[in-house]
Design an enzyme around this catalytic site. Structure first.
Site, PDB file in Angstrom:
ATOM      1  N   ASP A 197       0.887  -1.161   0.000  1.00 39.65           N
ATOM      2  CA  ASP A 197       0.000   0.000   0.000  1.00 39.65           C
ATOM      3  C   ASP A 197       0.925   1.211   0.000  1.00 39.65           C
ATOM      4  O   ASP A 197       1.556   1.520   1.011  1.00 39.65           O
ATOM      5  CB  ASP A 197      -0.881  -0.046   1.256  1.00 39.65           C
TER       6      ASP A 197
ATOM      7  N   LYS B  87       2.672  11.263  -3.587  1.00 38.31           N
ATOM      8  CA  LYS B  87       1.633  10.575  -4.350  1.00 38.31           C
ATOM      9  C   LYS B  87       0.739  11.578  -5.098  1.00 38.31           C
ATOM     10  O   LYS B  87       0.197  11.283  -6.156  1.00 38.31           O
ATOM     11  CB  LYS B  87       0.789   9.743  -3.376  1.00 38.31           C
TER      12      LYS B  87
ATOM     13  N   GLU C  13      -7.259   0.516  -4.627  1.00 31.94           N
ATOM     14  CA  GLU C  13      -7.284   0.408  -3.163  1.00 31.94           C
ATOM     15  C   GLU C  13      -8.618  -0.160  -2.646  1.00 31.94           C
ATOM     16  O   GLU C  13      -8.605  -1.044  -1.797  1.00 31.94           O
ATOM     17  CB  GLU C  13      -6.976   1.769  -2.524  1.00 31.94           C
TER      18      GLU C  13
ATOM     19  N   ASP D 147     -13.290   5.227   2.828  1.00 30.62           N
ATOM     20  CA  ASP D 147     -11.881   5.395   3.214  1.00 30.62           C
ATOM     21  C   ASP D 147     -11.638   6.818   3.716  1.00 30.62           C
ATOM     22  O   ASP D 147     -11.524   7.755   2.927  1.00 30.62           O
ATOM     23  CB  ASP D 147     -11.007   5.071   1.983  1.00 30.62           C
TER      24      ASP D 147
END
Ligand code: AMP
Length: 660
Positions: free
Chosen positions: A19, A84, A187, A217
């Site tokens: 991850d 990211k 994800e 999330d």
């Protein structure tokens, strides 16, 4: 330890799951022991996604993880965090994020975003792929240290909304780190896989050919909601297929907002006391300290109803110490957090609306109400989903208890590891089974286990049983969930525990606590406890066979046969001791109150029998083998029979006490 190359003849090459997160990254593996995050003893499982460059611009030293994060404030221009947000994007695409990034982002070839690092002897320009590669290399090294073998392949997760360029950039980062990225997984898909959703296990069971999963999330700084359609595996052994129907979110919403709202509250109250300047912003170190207090309080309120803050603001002008002390309740925090959670829930409505169009096309739901009803499972990801308010709002919104058994910080990495093990062909029978592999039960007073669901029950399975308290005035009860075939909790495996709190004080044995065990088709166990009179409720989720290999299950089963007789006797003695103690206490109390009303002979007999039973109880508590359960049962019976008269007197007296 230096990693050795993979052993020739090893049946499956290792494929780890990674991850690669905005703030933290993790590496996990799923092998015969089940999926688990790889850690190094003494280090945290999370590796902060922070990279610092230092030294000469030509050949800088690269520091990844905790140290880079800890000193990010000290080295703002050479520490790269949140890279990211730049992966595979042009400078123009990333412009919205630039204000939040303390380092310098410049335009590189083909208008891509690059980072300019001021190092010794000049600037060094690095690509986001290179920075991510350093994080991946650190994770690869960690996995190799933990496993003792070389790791060459990985499944890496990306947000569902990542476009081709962003996915390709992630793959390139892997290559730079010496990792073959065998699959890029969304994800939310990984989160669903971590729970075994979509892993076909029993073709005979009537599984829906299609189901819909929502993945919620909520992390520190970002929120994502994805709706996935799962098409069941065409035949056993094949993997199901996930399609992202809709994904939406807010790249500036998360737990940090709640921390900031708490900081605003503390600041306001400190100003009211004139301990802070009325208008100027607090100094950066004060702000950081306040933020840390805020986050700590928020975390504590996920478990407790109330938490205290104590901030020493230092000495004032008259040298009097200034200590800001305050207690914050869960409901206060809920009120502070509500506006942020509302924003997340509005995103959920949007995601459902978008998914409804997709579902509608396949002849299913046509509006978001129908889409909501079509959701079969909700999975929680991200640290902020530990907040009870978040769990409650999600449950209300979807009309479903969300999955919470796995650590929300680890779900995505665990799911990536599951995908890795599927791709490598490693055994997956150990992951989740069609039947409950070992019995599941609750620990009762004295340490025995009351089994609610027996070994080999097909899933889904449900069972309920009534329990009560053992001490007068008990306001909280501990529920420990155990797995195993043995009779005593100490010989079984503790899966998890929780407390049912806030019971009004009642005499022992009066509260009626219904405990419910529910194992769903994915092997996730939900245990709930409800006190019938007050409606107080608490619950927990666990993955019952998580981390047990087939061999361990077999061993636990064999042991249960070997110890069966002893265990039964011990269980019986334990229960007898608990009940005998309650009787002895009741009789002792009543004798003290109404003993005088008994005939002398009756009273002496009652006292003799009580002493006889008490001696047995004390002996059993020292060594359960020292008493015969039958003899103890007889002694308890005799005492119960001899106390009938005392019971009558006690009832008459208490009725008289109620007369006007
Ligand atoms: P993530 O980005 O998934 O690592 O999530 C980090 C966020 O989760 C931060 O805002 C944390 O404060 C929050 N968080 C972590 N643990 C808890 C907890 N026990 N209760 C409430 N929030 C938490």
């Amino acid at each position: 330890m230096t990693p050795s190359p993979a052993q020739p003849g090893t049946p499956h090459e290792i494929i780890v799951g990674i991850d690669l997160g905005t703030t933290n990254s993790l590496v996990a593996i799923a092998d015969e022991s089940g999926p688990r995050v790889l850690t190094i003893p003494g280090e945290r499982p999370l590796v902060p996604s922070a990279v610092r460059y230092e030294g000469p611009a030509g050949s800088p030293r690269v520091i990844v993880g905790d140290d880079a994060k800890a000193r990010a404030v000290q080295f703002p221009l050479t520490t790269i965090t949140s890279v990211k947000r730049l992966m595979g994007r042009s400078l123009a695409d990333a412009s919205g994020d630039l204000a939040y990034l303390p380092y310098t982002v410049v335009e590189g070839e083909h208008r891509t975003a690059r980072v300019a690092l001021p190092l010794d002897g000049g600037d060094r320009i690095v690509s986001p792929q290179e920075v991510s590669a350093s994080i991946l290399a650190a994770l690869k090294a960690r996995a190799e240290r933990a496993l003792g073998v070389e790791v060459r392949k990985a499944v890496v997760t990306v947000p569902a909304y990542f476009d081709d360029a962003q996915r390709q950039a992630t793959r390139d980062a892997g290559r730079l780190a010496g990792l073959d990225v065998v699959r890029i997984v969304n994800e939310p898909t990984a989160a669903a896989l971590a729970y075994g959703i979509g892993l076909d296990r029993d073709a005979n069971r009537n599984r829906k050919p299609e189901s819909v999963v929502a993945v919620f999330d909520l992390g520190g700084g970002t929120f994502d909601i994805s709706i996935l359609r799962l098409t069941a595996a065409p035949s056993p052994g094949e993997t199901a297929f996930f399609q992202v129907l809709s994904t939406t979110g807010d790249t500036r919403l998360g737990g940090d907002d709640i921390d900031h709202a708490l900081v605003a509250l503390f600041t306001r109250e400190l100003r009211e006391r004139a301990w802070l300047h009325p208008t100027a912003e607090p100094a950066p170190d004060v702000r950081r300290a306040l933020k840390q207090f805020a986050e700590e309080v928020k975390h504590r309120l996920s478990d407790a109803d109330q938490a205290k803050v104590r901030i020493d603001v230092g000495a004032g002008g008259d040298a009097a110490s200034r200590v800001y002390e305050r207690s914050i309740t869960r409901s206060e925090l809920d009120a502070i957090s509500a506006p942020f959670i509302d924003r997340a829930m509005r995103c959920c409505e949007r995601a459902l609306g978008d998914a409804a169009r997709e579902l509608g096309q396949s002849g299913g739901a046509t509006d978001d109400v129908a889409a909501r009803a079509a959701i079969d499972a909700v999975v929680l990801v991200g640290g902020s989903t530990r907040m009870p308010l978040v769990r409650r709002r999600v449950a209300e919104f979807f009309g479903l208890e969300p999955y919470t058994a796995l650590d929300p910080d680890q779900v995505v990495a665990l799911g990536a590891a599951v995908q890795g093990s599927l791709l490598s062909g490693a055994a997956r029978g150990s992951l989740l089974l069609d039947v409950v592999p070992l019995s599941l039960g609750i620990e009762t007073v004295g340490g025995a286990v009351a089994k609610l669901i027996l070994r080999n029950s097909p899933v889904p399975a449900r069972a309920t049983e009534m329990f009560s308290t053992s001490v007068d005035g008990q306001t909280s009860i501990r529920l420990a969930v155990h797995q195993g075939e043995r009779e005593m909790a100490a010989d079984c495996r503790l899966l998890g525990e929780f407390h049912l709190r806030g019971l009004p004080p009642m005499p022992a044995g009066i509260p009626q606590i219904e405990v419910e065990f529910l194992v769903d088709a994915n092997g996730v166990l939900r245990v709930g406890a409800t006190e019938r009179r007050t409606g107080k409720r608490a619950s927990i989720q666990v993955v019952p066979n998580h981390g047990l290999t087939r061999d361990e299950v077999d061993r636990m089963e064999r042991e249960s046969f070997a110890h069966a007789r002893d265990d039964m006797v011990r269980h019986r003695v334990t229960d007898l001791v608990v009940n005998a103690k309650m009787d002895l206490k009741w009789i002792g109390d009543r004798l003290a109150k109404h003993g005088a009303a008994l005939e002398t002979g009756q009273r002496a007999e009652l006292e003799r029998l009580a002493t006889e039973l008490r001696v047995m109880v004390e002996s059993a508590e020292r060594d359960w083998k020292s008493v015969q359960p039958d003899a103890m049962h007889r002694a308890k019976d005799a005492l119960d029979r001899a106390s009938v008269r005392l019971q009558e007197i006690s009832i008459t007296e208490s009725l008289r006490g109620q007369e006007p």
